[in-house]
Design an enzyme around this catalytic site. Structure first.
Site, PDB file in Angstrom:
ATOM      1  N   GLU A  57       0.812  -1.217   0.000  1.00 16.44           N
ATOM      2  CA  GLU A  57       0.000   0.000   0.000  1.00 16.44           C
ATOM      3  C   GLU A  57       0.849   1.272   0.000  1.00 16.44           C
ATOM      4  OE1 GLU A  57      -2.481  -3.321   0.862  1.00 16.44           O
ATOM      5  OE2 GLU A  57      -0.638  -2.664   1.882  1.00 16.44           O
ATOM      6  N   HIS A 126     -10.749  -6.117   7.872  1.00 16.24           N
ATOM      7  CA  HIS A 126     -11.550  -5.981   6.654  1.00 16.24           C
ATOM      8  C   HIS A 126     -12.842  -5.211   6.880  1.00 16.24           C
ATOM      9  CE1 HIS A 126      -8.841  -9.220   5.492  1.00 16.24           C
ATOM     10  NE2 HIS A 126      -9.256  -9.123   4.238  1.00 16.24           N
TER      11      HIS A 126
END
Length: 323
Positions: A57, A126
């Site tokens: 990321e 998540h």
């Protein structure tokens, strides 16, 4: 169309209109993203404009910054909300600061798409709601959609912005359907303007993202008990359209803020403080906040106990009206 399809269609239109718009992220190309939001884009625009990146990321955002410096308009996807933290330094130290550091001479038109929130039965990392971290950071615009129409138009407006935009997408609402006026744009509102989605006269409920639908359901249930609830979709978290909320609260005299993120130091706290400052003499009750608990997001088997629901919103409405 669904919210997922609306984001896809908005990305497609932005890419058709401007060859400098790129989409990048983990699995966004051949797979079309884990939620299939970018499905078909690589096939139609090629691997040079829809780029499957490594699982890194920080590298995704750092590369997007470099591309923006060279004149591109990258749209970077963070696959899940809880994966954004490795990129946090790039976002708050570089992306958010470059415009100020250069006295406005360098702009970074980067959009970072973040599927966020719970309600999908996912595992750890998540289902988080990290929007307050970024709304707290000057130099970033932070927005979130709750309907297909907003998803379609807001993603295009975010891409057109010369400032970096954090674009939060409520993942459990991806499959909610709604009408989208893709030609006339009659359902289009300015990117940073809140919207009254249900008029009312007794209590204002301000929500955003996945909680707008919950707030509307609570308002409908309250109506059966003779209570008239106004619902505002904030849409933009930074800048925050306090004027729209103030106008509503001066009529209703009451405010309940609702978000999925923890109540502690959440966006609701900022809104409560601003409204209390501006509307002190109009308030008939203290501003009440509904949100998640101040704990790490729980395992999926008990997430329904964590997530704000219709009953918790209704309870806050009732408590507000009891003053």
């Amino acid at each position: 169309m669904t919210i997922a399809k609306a984001v896809n269609s908005g990305l497609r239109r932005a890419m058709e209109d401007d060859p400098k718009v790129l989409v990048m992220g983990e699995d966004v190309g051949k797979l079309g993203g884990v939620f299939r939001v970018t499905d078909g884009l690589q096939k139609d625009f090629g691997e040079d404009r829809v780029i499957d990146t490594p699982l890194a990321e920080s590298g995704i955002v750092g590369t997007a910054i470099g591309l923006a410096l060279r004149g591109f308009r990258p749209v970077a996807e963070i696959q899940f909300d809880g994966f954004i933290y490795p990129a946090y330094d790039q976002i708050v130290s570089q992306l958010a600061k470059m415009g100020y550091r250069s006295a406005g001479s360098v702009r970074l038109p980067v959009v970072i798409r973040v599927p966020y929130g719970g309600g999908i039965g996912a595992v750890e990392h998540h289902s988080e709601s990290p929007e307050a971290y970024f709304a707290h950071t000057a130099g970033l615009r932070v927005v979130t959609c709750s309907t297909p129409a907003d998803a379609y138009w807001m993603i295009q407006d975010a891409i057109a912005s010369d400032d970096p935009v954090m674009f939060f997408e409520p993942k459990r609402r991806y499959w909610d359907k709604g009408d989208v006026d893709v030609d006339g744009g009659s359902d289009r509102a300015p990117l940073h303007q809140a919207r009254v989605v249900r008029p009312g006269s007794q209590v204002t409920v301000a929500a955003y993202g996945p909680m707008v639908k919950t707030a509307l359901q609570a308002a409908e249930a309250a109506a059966q008990e003779g209570k008239d609830v106004e619902v505002i979709d904030l849409r933009s978290l930074s800048p925050l359209d306090v004027d729209a909320v103030e106008e509503s609260v001066r009529r209703t005299g009451r405010l309940v803020t609702v978000h999925e993120a923890p109540v502690f130091l959440g966006l609701g706290a900022e809104l409560a403080a601003r409204v209390t400052e501006r509307c002190f003499y109009s308030l008939e009750a203290p501003v009440l906040r509904v949100g998640g608990f101040h704990i790490p997001y729980p395992p999926s088997r008990v997430e329904e106990e964590y997530l704000p629901d219709l009953d918790r919103v209704l309870d806050a409405v009732d408590r507000s009206l009891a003053f």
